[in-house]
Design a protein around this motif. Structure first.
Motif, PDB file in Angstrom:
ATOM      1  N   VAL A  69       0.642  -1.077   0.024  1.00  0.00           N
ATOM      2  CA  VAL A  69       0.123  -0.121  -0.136  1.00  0.00           C
ATOM      3  C   VAL A  69       0.982   1.214  -0.167  1.00  0.00           C
ATOM      4  O   VAL A  69       1.710   1.333   0.955  1.00  0.00           O
ATOM      5  CB  VAL A  69      -0.949  -0.026   1.194  1.00  0.00           C
ATOM      6  N   LYS A  70       0.467   2.310  -0.978  1.00  0.00           N
ATOM      7  CA  LYS A  70       1.608   3.349  -1.157  1.00  0.00           C
ATOM      8  C   LYS A  70       1.291   4.612  -0.123  1.00  0.00           C
ATOM      9  O   LYS A  70       2.041   5.305   0.100  1.00  0.00           O
ATOM     10  CB  LYS A  70       1.401   3.838  -2.613  1.00  0.00           C
ATOM     11  N   LYS A 100       1.928   1.341  10.671  1.00  0.00           N
ATOM     12  CA  LYS A 100       2.156   2.415  11.228  1.00  0.00           C
ATOM     13  C   LYS A 100       3.151   3.336  10.450  1.00  0.00           C
ATOM     14  O   LYS A 100       3.892   4.340  10.797  1.00  0.00           O
ATOM     15  CB  LYS A 100       2.871   2.530  12.603  1.00  0.00           C
ATOM     16  N   THR A 101       3.243   2.765   8.962  1.00  0.00           N
ATOM     17  CA  THR A 101       4.267   3.330   8.348  1.00  0.00           C
ATOM     18  C   THR A 101       3.641   3.246   6.843  1.00  0.00           C
ATOM     19  O   THR A 101       2.795   2.290   6.450  1.00  0.00           O
ATOM     20  CB  THR A 101       5.852   2.685   8.197  1.00  0.00           C
ATOM     21  N   ALA A 102       4.132   4.080   5.870  1.00  0.00           N
ATOM     22  CA  ALA A 102       3.775   4.073   4.381  1.00  0.00           C
ATOM     23  C   ALA A 102       4.815   4.538   3.504  1.00  0.00           C
ATOM     24  O   ALA A 102       5.498   5.610   4.100  1.00  0.00           O
ATOM     25  CB  ALA A 102       2.495   4.934   4.133  1.00  0.00           C
ATOM     26  N   PRO A 103       5.052   3.719   2.233  1.00  0.00           N
ATOM     27  CA  PRO A 103       4.292   2.849   2.118  1.00  0.00           C
ATOM     28  C   PRO A 103       4.830   1.555   2.740  1.00  0.00           C
ATOM     29  O   PRO A 103       5.744   1.512   3.429  1.00  0.00           O
ATOM     30  CB  PRO A 103       4.977   2.697   0.541  1.00  0.00           C
ATOM     31  N   PHE A 104       3.921   0.439   2.798  1.00  0.00           N
ATOM     32  CA  PHE A 104       4.094  -0.595   3.315  1.00  0.00           C
ATOM     33  C   PHE A 104       3.789  -1.851   2.516  1.00  0.00           C
ATOM     34  O   PHE A 104       2.930  -2.138   1.860  1.00  0.00           O
ATOM     35  CB  PHE A 104       2.876  -0.510   4.640  1.00  0.00           C
ATOM     36  N   ILE A 211       5.447  -0.885  14.916  1.00  0.00           N
ATOM     37  CA  ILE A 211       5.479  -0.966  13.508  1.00  0.00           C
ATOM     38  C   ILE A 211       4.119  -1.672  12.706  1.00  0.00           C
ATOM     39  O   ILE A 211       3.793  -0.847  11.946  1.00  0.00           O
ATOM     40  CB  ILE A 211       6.872  -1.878  13.183  1.00  0.00           C
ATOM     41  N   TRP A 212       3.757  -2.642  13.381  1.00  0.00           N
ATOM     42  CA  TRP A 212       2.359  -2.973  12.901  1.00  0.00           C
ATOM     43  C   TRP A 212       1.957  -3.994  13.987  1.00  0.00           C
ATOM     44  O   TRP A 212       2.370  -4.639  14.613  1.00  0.00           O
ATOM     45  CB  TRP A 212       2.326  -3.748  11.296  1.00  0.00           C
ATOM     46  N   SER A 213       0.499  -4.109  13.853  1.00  0.00           N
ATOM     47  CA  SER A 213      -0.325  -5.017  14.579  1.00  0.00           C
ATOM     48  C   SER A 213      -1.319  -5.522  13.679  1.00  0.00           C
ATOM     49  O   SER A 213      -1.660  -5.182  12.752  1.00  0.00           O
ATOM     50  CB  SER A 213      -0.854  -4.628  15.866  1.00  0.00           C
ATOM     51  N   SER A 228       6.815 -11.148   6.194  1.00  0.00           N
ATOM     52  CA  SER A 228       7.852 -10.318   5.912  1.00  0.00           C
ATOM     53  C   SER A 228       7.633  -8.852   5.735  1.00  0.00           C
ATOM     54  O   SER A 228       6.404  -8.961   5.073  1.00  0.00           O
ATOM     55  CB  SER A 228       8.445 -10.835   4.794  1.00  0.00           C
ATOM     56  N   PHE A 229       7.947  -7.733   6.005  1.00  0.00           N
ATOM     57  CA  PHE A 229       7.317  -6.564   6.022  1.00  0.00           C
ATOM     58  C   PHE A 229       8.401  -5.647   5.730  1.00  0.00           C
ATOM     59  O   PHE A 229       9.737  -5.466   6.219  1.00  0.00           O
ATOM     60  CB  PHE A 229       6.584  -6.303   7.050  1.00  0.00           C
ATOM     61  N   ASP A 230       8.223  -4.523   5.261  1.00  0.00           N
ATOM     62  CA  ASP A 230       9.357  -3.066   5.340  1.00  0.00           C
ATOM     63  C   ASP A 230       9.029  -2.299   6.394  1.00  0.00           C
ATOM     64  O   ASP A 230       7.973  -2.309   7.108  1.00  0.00           O
ATOM     65  CB  ASP A 230       9.004  -2.307   4.076  1.00  0.00           C
TER      66      ASP A 230
END
Length: 260
Positions: A69-70, A100-104, A211-213, A228-230
């Motif tokens: 997602v951009k 909690k960040t973009a792009p993701f 970072i994310w949940s 796996s994630f940025d």
């Protein structure tokens, strides 16, 4: 007469091919998904959500699913339209994420019971909903039988491995991810269906900053899941908390191995 016969044969072949294509086309149940999970909401299709997936998953129990997602969204839901679940209606809600960040960019493996569209539906801070979807062909992932060793599962469940670079990470969690449709092939007195039991929540933080949940739905995420994630620049050891549908809580030991 011969020309007429040739023409009729040609028309039959063309019509048969068209019928085959129509039959082979993956059905789109987005309206049913909206009615089940987002009733009363208006969804706008967007190219800000993109996919990197196989056209056909060779193993329905482990289908690679990657999306990006951009823009910044407060909530991102992944729905596998063709998967069954105990709730009425179409599709199984695989997970709902809070990046909690973009792009993701997020990568995992999902189960697929049949050829299906997979929908990514995102809600922004203003309560507006956006979506994109991709068709993937695969089968048998939800009802596939499994050799179940309860002792082995109990010894390994919740074990984690976390790998990361400065801005990318991978998390591996041992969990059977039972979806409530799998037959226990190791039951010698006859087949029985393993009770639904899967992760319900995961949270990933760096130096106490999330970072994310994510919350998990009906077990559409594969056995022993990986994520796996940025990420923004990772400053310390990642802390991972996972909870399953039996209320068990799991934590990593913060001994992250750094990827090269």
């Amino acid at each position: 007469m011969m020309k007429k016969v040739v023409f009729l044969i040609s028309m039959f072949i063309i019509s048969s091919f068209a019928a085959f294509n129509a039959h082979a086309e993956t059905p789109n149940h987005l309206d049913g998904v909206v009615d089940k999970y987002f009733k009363g909401k208006s969804l706008t299709k967007t190219d800000d959500i993109t996919f990197d997936v196989p056209k056909r998953g060779l193993d329905g129990t482990q289908v690679p699913f990657n999306f990006t997602v951009k823009k910044q969204y407060k909530k991102i839901s992944v729905v596998v339209e063709g998967n069954p679940h105990q709730l009425p209606g179409i599709g199984s809600l695989a997970l709902t994420m809070h990046p909690k960040t973009a792009p993701f960019t997020f990568k995992t493996h999902i189960r697929m019971e049949q050829d299906s569209y997979v929908d990514v539906i995102a809600e922004d801070e203003n309560g507006k909903f956006f979506y994109n979807q991709v068709a993937i062909r695969s089968a048998g992932g939800c009802s596939a039988g499994t050799i179940y060793d309860a002792d082995a599962v109990s010894k390994e469940i919740g074990a984690m491995k976390v790998l990361h670079t400065d801005n990318k990470a991978s998390i591996f969690i041992k969990h059977p991810q039972h979806n409530g449709f799998q037959a226990n092939l190791s039951n010698h007195t006859g087949l029985f269906i393993l009770q639904e039991w899967h992760l319900s929540y995961v949270s990933v933080t760096d130096n106490e900053k999330e970072i994310w949940s994510a919350e998990f739905g009906g077990g559409s995420t594969s056995e022993n899941p990986f994520f796996s994630f940025d990420s923004p620049k990772i400053k310390g050891d990642l802390k991972v908390i996972a909870v399953d549908t039996q209320g068990r809580k799991f934590f990593n030991k913060y001994s992250n191995n750094k990827l090269m």
